[in-house]
Design a protein around this motif. Structure first.
Motif, short mmCIF file in Angstrom:
data_model
loop_
_atom_site.label_atom_id
_atom_site.label_comp_id
_atom_site.label_asym_id
_atom_site.label_seq_id
_atom_site.Cartn_x
_atom_site.Cartn_y
_atom_site.Cartn_z
N UNK A 109 0.78 -1.23 0.00
CA UNK A 109 0.00 0.00 0.00
C UNK A 109 0.80 1.28 0.00
N UNK A 110 2.09 1.23 -0.29
CA UNK A 110 2.93 2.42 -0.29
C UNK A 110 3.34 2.77 -1.72
N UNK A 111 3.12 4.01 -2.11
CA UNK A 111 3.50 4.46 -3.46
C UNK A 111 5.02 4.58 -3.54
N UNK A 112 5.56 4.35 -4.73
CA UNK A 112 7.01 4.38 -4.94
C UNK A 112 7.61 5.73 -4.57
N UNK A 113 6.95 6.83 -4.90
CA UNK A 113 7.52 8.15 -4.57
C UNK A 113 7.52 8.40 -3.06
N UNK A 114 6.53 7.88 -2.35
CA UNK A 114 6.53 8.00 -0.89
C UNK A 114 7.63 7.14 -0.28
N UNK A 115 7.82 5.95 -0.84
CA UNK A 115 8.90 5.08 -0.36
C UNK A 115 10.26 5.76 -0.57
N UNK A 116 10.47 6.32 -1.73
CA UNK A 116 11.74 7.01 -2.02
C UNK A 116 11.99 8.14 -1.02
N UNK A 117 10.96 8.93 -0.74
CA UNK A 117 11.09 10.04 0.22
C UNK A 117 11.44 9.52 1.61
N UNK A 118 10.77 8.46 2.05
CA UNK A 118 11.03 7.90 3.38
C UNK A 118 12.41 7.24 3.44
N UNK A 119 12.82 6.59 2.35
CA UNK A 119 14.15 5.96 2.30
C UNK A 119 15.23 7.03 2.36
#
Length: 144
Positions: free
Chosen positions: A106-116
């Protein structure tokens, strides 16, 4: 505050000598030498241990950040590549490449990139290694 320790014992000259590295917890002890550090000889080296510390710290930081955002990762796998190069100051860690894959439903790729990227910036090993000229991150979501 927590204190962690490790020890090193070296015998002999730089190029012909050898040593042993030991973690204070006792879960690892291994040989190191000039060939294992600056060539491709058998044994470990300080840079390999830095890579392990960075991969482990980053993975935990990413898990914490994801959790604060309401996402529980199924898995996080991180590889850290520590590059040892020559500079005017002598042998130097010139860059570290982090590559991470995580299964997070349920996590969008752009949100994952920001959190990473936030995990890379705030991980305490990243902060301890602030003198390294370049620490890069490649982050990928995977389907578990």
């Amino acid at each position: 505050m927590t204190i962690r320790e490790a020890s090193a014992k070296w015998q002999g000259t730089l190029k012909e000598g050898s040593g042993r590295l030991r973690l204070g917890s006792g879960v690892f002890e291994g040989a190191y030498s000039f060939p294992s550090r600056f060539e491709n000889g058998p044994g470990t080296n300080p840079e390999e241990l830095i890579a392990a510390a960075h991969a482990g710290c980053f993975s935990m930081a990413l898990s914490a950040i994801l959790g604060r955002e309401g996402h529980v990762p199924d898995s996080i796998h991180t590889v850290a590549k520590v590059h040892l190069g020559a500079t005017a100051a002598g042998p130097t860690i010139t860059r570290i490449e982090l590559e991470t894959e995580a299964g997070v439903a349920g996590l969008a790729a752009e949100d994952f990139e920001r959190l990473a990227q936030s995990a890379k910036a705030t991980c305490l090993v990243s902060r301890a290694l602030a003198g390294v000229a370049s620490i890069t991150l490649k982050a990928s979501l995977i389907d578990d």
